[in-house]
Scaffold this motif. Structure first.
Motif, PDB file in Angstrom:
ATOM      1  N   ALA A 128      91.202 -29.782 -84.052  1.00  0.00           N
ATOM      2  CA  ALA A 128      90.954 -29.829 -85.437  1.00  0.00           C
ATOM      3  C   ALA A 128      92.061 -29.980 -86.304  1.00  0.00           C
ATOM      4  CB  ALA A 128      89.842 -28.798 -85.728  1.00  0.00           C
ATOM      5  N   CYS A 170      91.910 -32.167 -89.574  1.00  0.00           N
ATOM      6  CA  CYS A 170      90.704 -31.316 -90.029  1.00  0.00           C
ATOM      7  C   CYS A 170      90.955 -29.939 -90.405  1.00  0.00           C
ATOM      8  CB  CYS A 170      89.588 -31.411 -89.007  1.00  0.00           C
ATOM      9  SG  CYS A 170      89.029 -33.157 -88.711  1.00  0.00           S
ATOM     10  N   ASP A 214      85.154 -32.968 -88.715  1.00  0.00           N
ATOM     11  CA  ASP A 214      85.256 -34.342 -88.542  1.00  0.00           C
ATOM     12  C   ASP A 214      84.085 -35.311 -88.219  1.00  0.00           C
ATOM     13  OD1 ASP A 214      87.601 -36.637 -87.688  1.00  0.00           O
ATOM     14  OD2 ASP A 214      86.434 -36.386 -85.742  1.00  0.00           O
TER      15      ASP A 214
END
Ligand SMILES: CC(C)(COP(=O)(O)OP(=O)(O)OC[C@H]1O[C@@H](n2cnc3c(N)ncnc32)[C@H](O)[C@@H]1OP(=O)(O)O)[C@@H](O)C(=O)NCCC(=O)NCCS
Length: 172
Positions: free
Chosen positions: A44, A49, A73
């Motif tokens: 991530a 993210c 995401d």
């Protein structure tokens, strides 16, 4: 005195988090291993993210793990209901949560949950109206704990398939 805190993952605590913190055999289906969660956090974070993993500590000793997400995401949400995706994009998420089997049922999970929500309500990644999470339908301990903090189940986003988790929402 017992002092429960959320600590960033560091060189000092990551070995405990990865190797020593485990749920019981009957709970394995309820939560990913901390190894997997930290690997997901890496993916991530390196792909733009948000993942905020924390060691749950009792007097500085790791006894559990939790991970907060924000606006997950879209690729990871492929196939989900468009309304669910819209909600997730602008909400916080209690992504992972576990207390090691040796420390369960002593009130530490409740304390850690309160600390996580207090932190989310500082809006570290920007303002949001909602926090969401999900759990296996047979995870009655988690369901009751989350309900007691005001999370409301969202059955419209649960299709009952094997391995599917029930989402629940909390107004922040
Ligand atoms: C869910 C979990 C984090 C709760 O942590 P905990 O430290 O055991 O929880 P607490 O001791 O703070 O108790 C929270 C509530 O659950 C209840 N509870 C805890 N363990 C229980 C058990 N084995 N059986 C029945 N109730 C239980 C308690 O009665 C308590 O409610 P109360 O405060 O109203 O009395 C922990 O059980 C866990 O790690 N489970 C495995 C992983 C998991 O399911 N994670 C959640 C994924 S969605």
């Amino acid at each position: 005195m017992e002092n429960i805190t959320l600590e960033k993952i560091t060189y000092k605590n990551y070995i405990d988090v990865i190797w020593r913190l485990k749920v019981s055999r009957s709970q394995k289906n309820f939560v990913a291993s901390n190894n997997n969660s930290l690997a997901e956090a890496y993916v991530a974070i390196t792909n733009g993210c948000v993942a905020m993993p924390f060691a749950i500590c009792k007097n500085n000793k790791p006894i559990g793990f939790l991970m907060i997400g924000y606006g997950m995401d879209e690729e990871d949400l492929e196939g989900e209901d468009p309304l669910f995706i819209e909600m997730v994009k602008k909400s916080y998420c209690l992504w992972r949560f576990m207390i090691d089997k040796r420390y369960q049922n002593k009130g530490y999970g409740r304390k850690a949950m309160q600390l996580a929500l207090d932190y989310i309500r500082t809006f570290p990644c920007g303002k949001a109206d909602l926090c969401w999470l999900s759990y296996e339908p047979e995870n009655v301990v988690a369901k009751k704990l989350y309900e007691s903090f005001g999370f409301i189940e969202q059955p419209q986003w649960y299709n009952g398939k094997e391995g599917e988790e029930i989402p629940a929402l909390l107004k922040l």
